[in-house]
Design an enzyme around this catalytic site. Structure first.
Site, PDB file in Angstrom:
ATOM      1  N   LYS A 159      31.061  13.594  37.428  1.00 32.91           N
ATOM      2  CA  LYS A 159      30.452  13.566  36.087  1.00 32.91           C
ATOM      3  C   LYS A 159      31.376  13.113  34.973  1.00 32.91           C
ATOM      4  O   LYS A 159      31.155  13.404  33.800  1.00 32.91           O
ATOM      5  CB  LYS A 159      29.831  14.936  35.709  1.00 32.91           C
ATOM      6  CG  LYS A 159      28.961  15.565  36.746  1.00 32.91           C
ATOM      7  CD  LYS A 159      28.061  14.618  37.478  1.00 32.91           C
ATOM      8  CE  LYS A 159      26.911  14.087  36.694  1.00 32.91           C
ATOM      9  NZ  LYS A 159      26.117  13.127  37.534  1.00 32.91           N
TER      10      LYS A 159
ATOM     11  N   THR B 286      31.993   7.968  36.460  1.00 29.26           N
ATOM     12  CA  THR B 286      32.092   7.177  37.685  1.00 29.26           C
ATOM     13  C   THR B 286      31.116   6.009  37.690  1.00 29.26           C
ATOM     14  O   THR B 286      31.500   4.858  37.909  1.00 29.26           O
ATOM     15  CB  THR B 286      31.725   8.059  38.910  1.00 29.26           C
ATOM     16  OG1 THR B 286      32.001   9.418  38.639  1.00 29.26           O
ATOM     17  CG2 THR B 286      32.395   7.584  40.159  1.00 29.26           C
TER      18      THR B 286
ATOM     19  N   HIS C  35      35.607  11.028  44.827  1.00 26.94           N
ATOM     20  CA  HIS C  35      35.806  12.148  43.891  1.00 26.94           C
ATOM     21  C   HIS C  35      36.944  13.046  44.384  1.00 26.94           C
ATOM     22  O   HIS C  35      36.908  14.258  44.193  1.00 26.94           O
ATOM     23  CB  HIS C  35      34.552  13.021  43.829  1.00 26.94           C
ATOM     24  CG  HIS C  35      33.415  12.479  43.021  1.00 26.94           C
ATOM     25  ND1 HIS C  35      33.566  11.799  41.842  1.00 26.94           N
ATOM     26  CD2 HIS C  35      32.069  12.574  43.222  1.00 26.94           C
ATOM     27  CE1 HIS C  35      32.373  11.481  41.357  1.00 26.94           C
ATOM     28  NE2 HIS C  35      31.450  11.934  42.171  1.00 26.94           N
TER      29      HIS C  35
ATOM     30  N   SER D 247      27.459  18.403  32.193  1.00 28.13           N
ATOM     31  CA  SER D 247      26.872  17.305  32.951  1.00 28.13           C
ATOM     32  C   SER D 247      26.724  17.678  34.441  1.00 28.13           C
ATOM     33  O   SER D 247      25.707  17.392  35.084  1.00 28.13           O
ATOM     34  CB  SER D 247      27.758  16.060  32.793  1.00 28.13           C
ATOM     35  OG  SER D 247      27.197  14.970  33.442  1.00 28.13           O
TER      36      SER D 247
ATOM     37  N   SER E 176      26.233  -2.624  30.420  1.00 27.48           N
ATOM     38  CA  SER E 176      26.802  -1.327  30.803  1.00 27.48           C
ATOM     39  C   SER E 176      26.600  -0.276  29.713  1.00 27.48           C
ATOM     40  O   SER E 176      27.137   0.830  29.821  1.00 27.48           O
ATOM     41  CB  SER E 176      28.300  -1.469  31.129  1.00 27.48           C
ATOM     42  OG  SER E 176      29.003  -1.871  29.978  1.00 27.48           O
TER      43      SER E 176
ATOM     44  N   MET F 278      21.761   1.319  30.838  1.00 25.74           N
ATOM     45  CA  MET F 278      21.886   2.045  32.113  1.00 25.74           C
ATOM     46  C   MET F 278      20.857   3.162  32.254  1.00 25.74           C
ATOM     47  O   MET F 278      20.590   3.635  33.356  1.00 25.74           O
ATOM     48  CB  MET F 278      23.314   2.571  32.286  1.00 25.74           C
ATOM     49  CG  MET F 278      24.273   1.419  32.598  1.00 25.74           C
ATOM     50  SD  MET F 278      25.941   1.924  33.023  1.00 25.74           S
ATOM     51  CE  MET F 278      25.727   2.945  34.481  1.00 25.74           C
TER      52      MET F 278
HETATM   53  S1  PPS Z   1      28.645  11.206  39.341  1.00 21.57           S
HETATM   54  O1  PPS Z   1      27.399  11.832  39.870  1.00 21.57           O
HETATM   55  O2  PPS Z   1      29.792  12.097  39.524  1.00 21.57           O
HETATM   56  O3  PPS Z   1      28.894   9.887  39.878  1.00 21.57           O
HETATM   57  O4  PPS Z   1      28.369  11.112  37.779  1.00 21.57           O
HETATM   58  P1  PPS Z   1      29.175  10.183  36.758  1.00 21.57           P
HETATM   59  O5  PPS Z   1      28.646   8.833  36.824  1.00 21.57           O
HETATM   60  O6  PPS Z   1      30.635  10.374  36.938  1.00 21.57           O
HETATM   61  O7  PPS Z   1      28.849  10.852  35.358  1.00 21.57           O
HETATM   62  C1  PPS Z   1      27.555  10.859  34.794  1.00 21.57           C
HETATM   63  C2  PPS Z   1      27.727  11.047  33.311  1.00 21.57           C
HETATM   64  O8  PPS Z   1      28.120   9.791  32.714  1.00 21.57           O
HETATM   65  C3  PPS Z   1      27.147   9.420  31.743  1.00 21.57           C
HETATM   66  N1  PPS Z   1      27.013   7.953  31.679  1.00 21.57           N
HETATM   67  C4  PPS Z   1      27.294   7.243  30.582  1.00 21.57           C
HETATM   68  N2  PPS Z   1      27.757   7.604  29.375  1.00 21.57           N
HETATM   69  C5  PPS Z   1      27.917   6.616  28.446  1.00 21.57           C
HETATM   70  N3  PPS Z   1      27.621   5.315  28.680  1.00 21.57           N
HETATM   71  C6  PPS Z   1      27.155   4.909  29.882  1.00 21.57           C
HETATM   72  N4  PPS Z   1      26.866   3.636  30.097  1.00 21.57           N
HETATM   73  C7  PPS Z   1      26.981   5.898  30.896  1.00 21.57           C
HETATM   74  N5  PPS Z   1      26.542   5.858  32.169  1.00 21.57           N
HETATM   75  C8  PPS Z   1      26.581   7.125  32.638  1.00 21.57           C
HETATM   76  C9  PPS Z   1      25.870  10.089  32.226  1.00 21.57           C
HETATM   77  O9  PPS Z   1      24.894  10.122  31.238  1.00 21.57           O
HETATM   78  C10 PPS Z   1      26.419  11.453  32.638  1.00 21.57           C
HETATM   79  O10 PPS Z   1      26.809  12.250  31.522  1.00 21.57           O
HETATM   80  P2  PPS Z   1      25.832  13.283  30.774  1.00 21.57           P
HETATM   81  O11 PPS Z   1      26.716  14.021  29.817  1.00 21.57           O
HETATM   82  O12 PPS Z   1      25.227  14.168  31.816  1.00 21.57           O
HETATM   83  O13 PPS Z   1      24.819  12.443  30.069  1.00 21.57           O
END
Ligand code: PPS
Length: 291
Positions: free
Chosen positions: A47, A50, A100, A127, A223, A228
């Site tokens: 979260k 990634t 991870h 998250s 992106s 997304m």
């Molecule tokens: S995972 O399941 O571990 O692979 O999740 P991961 O992708 O690491 O984290 C998901 C969180 O990243 C946010 N996210 C983004 N934030 C900003 N911009 C973009 N483009 C973006 N893409 C993914 C996603 O909304 C999750 O955070 P939260 O706080 O839950 O919204």
């Protein structure tokens, strides 16, 4: 009186927890993958950005063009612990791999590259809670509360291990020449600069793509959180029931303020201070978390 806590379903691999819905044999096989020269790992604690980083890397590798219709990012940049080593070995070279894992468990090669993205633990736990609740088939935690999940997170009893173990293990390597250490918050504030940094780190094709202004603008657009958030089946193959928050959920810095009690703020702040003592980690999130 003690409160009865609900816990997500995990499998336990010698103390390292994994989502119960992940095939145990793929996790074991994934850990035995021998990293190769030319591999790039996108490595994070869950979260922490990634999928966003995977997508940026995909776009840089593909002239800013989005994923082909019907594909998920995991087809192109698979998740080692989920798919196991055969799938990774069969990827065309250069390989791009999501993990991870803490540094000591992640496959290592001195000529492989590692993009590590960190996120502040306050937003991470929020998250992670929504993630765990929403992937019902993986965790069976649909009725779990934030308070339930918080207890697992703060004691390190969640899948992929303890947040601080993971962060500290990679932070130690942040100046290694084959490691690019970024934060989610930096990427939010400085998206263009962050994408260029990733392109420089990866070199070759990615750098050419980023040097083309039209391609770079396209990558920023594709992106973005707004983009997304559309067609989210691109990001995960596991079902998420409609009554659950989507996988690309809020994408904000500071959403934790909507979830934490004052006692939880105090406990995680204390834990943060204790675990990061002697490092400069608190500088990463100076105005974001209450240290
Ligand atoms: S995972 O399941 O571990 O692979 O999740 P991961 O992708 O690491 O984290 C998901 C969180 O990243 C946010 N996210 C983004 N934030 C900003 N911009 C973009 N483009 C973006 N893409 C993914 C996603 O909304 C999750 O955070 P939260 O706080 O839950 O919204």
């Amino acid at each position: 009186m003690t409160t009865k806590r609900r816990t997500p379903s995990y499998t336990n691999h010698n103390g390292f927890l994994m989502p119960a819905g992940f095939p145990a044999e793929n996790f074991i096989s994934g850990l035995s993958y021998q990293a190769q020269s030319g591999d790039t790992f996108i490595t994070t604690y869950p979260k922490c950005g990634t999928t966003w980083t995977q997508h940026i890397v995909w776009l840089l590798q593909n002239d800013g063009k989005p994923l082909p219709l019907g594909k998920t990012i995991g087809n192109k940049i698979p998740f080692l612990e989920l798919v196991g080593k055969e799938v990774i070995t069969a990827l065309p070279s250069p390989r791009f791999i999501k993990t991870h894992l803490p540094f000591s468990m992640n496959p290592y090669h001195p000529e492989a590259k590692y993009i590590y993205v960190a996120r502040n633990p306050f937003d991470c736990v929020v998250s992670f809670y929504h993630h765990t609740r929403g992937f019902v088939e993986l965790y069976n935690f649909a009725d779990g509360t934030f308070d339930d999940f918080f207890e697992g997170f703060i004691t390190g009893k969640v899948d992929f291990g303890d947040y601080f173990d993971n962060l500290l293990s990679w932070y130690e390597h942040k100046n290694d020449s084959n490691v690019l250490f970024l934060t989610y918050e930096y990427l939010k504030e400085n998206t263009r600069e962050g994408i260029i940094k990733i392109a420089y780190f990866l070199g070759d094709k990615c750098l050419n793509t980023a040097n083309n202004p039209e391609n770079l603008n396209n990558i920023i657009l594709q992106s973005s959180f707004e983009n997304m958030s559309k067609n989210q089946s691109r990001w995960h193959s596991t079902k998420r029931p409609e009554n659950m928050p989507p996988f690309i959920r809020k994408g904000q810095v500071g959403d934790w303020k909507n979830h934490f009690s004052s006692e939880q703020i105090k406990r995680l702040t204390e834990k943060f201070i204790t675990r990061t003592k002697g490092t400069e980690i608190s500088n990463l999130w100076k105005d974001i978390i209450p240290t």
